[in-house]
Scaffold this active site. Sequence first.
Site, PDB file in Angstrom:
ATOM      1  N   ARG A  22      53.384  44.156  45.008  1.00  0.00           N
ATOM      2  CA  ARG A  22      52.433  43.742  46.031  1.00  0.00           C
ATOM      3  C   ARG A  22      51.532  44.939  46.322  1.00  0.00           C
ATOM      4  O   ARG A  22      51.941  46.090  46.175  1.00  0.00           O
ATOM      5  CB  ARG A  22      53.154  43.325  47.316  1.00  0.00           C
ATOM      6  CG  ARG A  22      54.141  42.175  47.153  1.00  0.00           C
ATOM      7  CD  ARG A  22      54.860  41.913  48.479  1.00  0.00           C
ATOM      8  NE  ARG A  22      55.774  40.779  48.419  1.00  0.00           N
ATOM      9  CZ  ARG A  22      57.075  40.871  48.181  1.00  0.00           C
ATOM     10  NH1 ARG A  22      57.609  42.076  47.978  1.00  0.00           N
ATOM     11  NH2 ARG A  22      57.838  39.793  48.142  1.00  0.00           N
ATOM     12  N   LYS A  28      59.184  43.550  51.424  1.00  0.00           N
ATOM     13  CA  LYS A  28      59.211  42.824  52.694  1.00  0.00           C
ATOM     14  C   LYS A  28      60.586  42.953  53.338  1.00  0.00           C
ATOM     15  O   LYS A  28      61.608  42.998  52.651  1.00  0.00           O
ATOM     16  CB  LYS A  28      58.872  41.353  52.468  1.00  0.00           C
ATOM     17  CG  LYS A  28      57.402  41.107  52.126  1.00  0.00           C
ATOM     18  CD  LYS A  28      57.082  39.629  52.078  1.00  0.00           C
ATOM     19  CE  LYS A  28      55.598  39.395  51.865  1.00  0.00           C
ATOM     20  NZ  LYS A  28      55.261  37.950  51.825  1.00  0.00           N
ATOM     21  N   HIS A  71      46.809  40.729  43.638  1.00  0.00           N
ATOM     22  CA  HIS A  71      47.900  39.771  43.492  1.00  0.00           C
ATOM     23  C   HIS A  71      47.812  39.016  42.168  1.00  0.00           C
ATOM     24  O   HIS A  71      48.821  38.481  41.694  1.00  0.00           O
ATOM     25  CB  HIS A  71      47.895  38.792  44.663  1.00  0.00           C
ATOM     26  CG  HIS A  71      49.251  38.574  45.260  1.00  0.00           C
ATOM     27  ND1 HIS A  71      49.986  39.581  45.851  1.00  0.00           N
ATOM     28  CD2 HIS A  71      50.032  37.463  45.338  1.00  0.00           C
ATOM     29  CE1 HIS A  71      51.144  39.100  46.272  1.00  0.00           C
ATOM     30  NE2 HIS A  71      51.197  37.824  45.967  1.00  0.00           N
ATOM     31  N   ARG A 109      50.169  40.531  39.885  1.00  0.00           N
ATOM     32  CA  ARG A 109      51.556  40.158  40.200  1.00  0.00           C
ATOM     33  C   ARG A 109      51.870  38.773  39.644  1.00  0.00           C
ATOM     34  O   ARG A 109      52.928  38.555  39.040  1.00  0.00           O
ATOM     35  CB  ARG A 109      51.754  40.200  41.715  1.00  0.00           C
ATOM     36  CG  ARG A 109      53.152  39.847  42.208  1.00  0.00           C
ATOM     37  CD  ARG A 109      53.234  40.169  43.691  1.00  0.00           C
ATOM     38  NE  ARG A 109      54.351  39.535  44.372  1.00  0.00           N
ATOM     39  CZ  ARG A 109      55.579  40.049  44.454  1.00  0.00           C
ATOM     40  NH1 ARG A 109      55.853  41.190  43.843  1.00  0.00           N
ATOM     41  NH2 ARG A 109      56.531  39.434  45.125  1.00  0.00           N
ATOM     42  N   HIS A 166      61.627  38.527  45.731  1.00  0.00           N
ATOM     43  CA  HIS A 166      61.612  37.263  46.467  1.00  0.00           C
ATOM     44  C   HIS A 166      62.977  37.023  47.107  1.00  0.00           C
ATOM     45  O   HIS A 166      64.012  37.126  46.439  1.00  0.00           O
ATOM     46  CB  HIS A 166      61.300  36.083  45.536  1.00  0.00           C
ATOM     47  CG  HIS A 166      59.865  35.999  45.150  1.00  0.00           C
ATOM     48  ND1 HIS A 166      59.425  35.267  44.058  1.00  0.00           N
ATOM     49  CD2 HIS A 166      58.749  36.538  45.705  1.00  0.00           C
ATOM     50  CE1 HIS A 166      58.112  35.369  43.966  1.00  0.00           C
ATOM     51  NE2 HIS A 166      57.689  36.128  44.953  1.00  0.00           N
ATOM     52  N   TYR A 212      56.433  29.732  39.533  1.00  0.00           N
ATOM     53  CA  TYR A 212      55.940  30.212  38.248  1.00  0.00           C
ATOM     54  C   TYR A 212      56.453  29.377  37.085  1.00  0.00           C
ATOM     55  O   TYR A 212      55.840  29.361  36.026  1.00  0.00           O
ATOM     56  CB  TYR A 212      56.314  31.685  38.076  1.00  0.00           C
ATOM     57  CG  TYR A 212      55.626  32.568  39.085  1.00  0.00           C
ATOM     58  CD1 TYR A 212      54.273  32.855  38.972  1.00  0.00           C
ATOM     59  CD2 TYR A 212      56.318  33.078  40.178  1.00  0.00           C
ATOM     60  CE1 TYR A 212      53.630  33.638  39.902  1.00  0.00           C
ATOM     61  CE2 TYR A 212      55.681  33.874  41.118  1.00  0.00           C
ATOM     62  CZ  TYR A 212      54.339  34.146  40.984  1.00  0.00           C
ATOM     63  OH  TYR A 212      53.702  34.919  41.921  1.00  0.00           O
TER      64      TYR A 212
END
Length: 302
Positions: free
Chosen positions: A153, A177, A248, A251, A274, A283
Amino acid sequence: MSAQAARVLHDPLKAVIEAFLLELRVERGLSPLTIAAYGRDLAQFASSVRGGDWRGNPDSARRFLAGLRAAGSRGTTLARKAAALRSFYGFALREGEATRDVATLLEAPRAGSYLPDVLAPDQVGAILDSPPDDDIGLRDGAILELLYASGLRVSELVGLDMDRLDLPNLQLRVIGKGNKERRVPMGEPARDRLHRYISGPREGWTAGRPSEAVFVSRRGRRLGREAVWRIVHRWAEASSVTERVTPHTFRHSFATHLLEGGADLRVVQALLGHASISTTQLYTHLTGERLREVYARSHPRA
């Protein structure tokens, strides 16, 4: 919130929004990035408000969302901005600043499903080959290479410190995150470009003004998110790629190309950081769409 955004706010609304953002930081302990996103969404809303009807009339919020929809905003964008409005109005009602529970009168836009933008491998290569071998080009090339090599990110890239690089072992430690750390590999091209940048321009730019940051400006200061967006845009324009490209996009391309190459979904989930496998499963849908496109172009009886 930027000074420019603050200037467009109506004074009473500005004060309530600032109090709301303060609560998010102090009481709820949300991350600075989340608070900044709320601030941008609410500043955009405030700039569309006419008069003082925002306190109890849902039309201001409805007009705002309708305008975004008419401008072609994605369902995910509409859903996020509606969520920001709901949270803000809940706070304003509790504080006696709103006279009506406007949040309950807003129709929830459907986030819907969309396929993220993905570049073909040759398009990625064209962008990565665009920066020259001067000081800025060495830094920008290392940024582009690492975005694609490790699927970072943009917030993870600009937050990367020198002590988190392990170039001999082709990996880095990333704070993602939720302040969660993960180890991510990189390829030899990324390692080599990082080494040339770190031992070259970065060493000169940070001489006499030490910095922990990997990616810095010519003044030795840590690069911000907006600077990386400009770098990506600059070199995408300089290449032969005509599609819209953001940090992004690299990514998304990283994840899709791994899955197309046979990588396990759980491995890709771990690499991307994730929390839920359902996020990564987007994806697989994308890969299926791309496979069908190739089939349609290639098979004589498609």
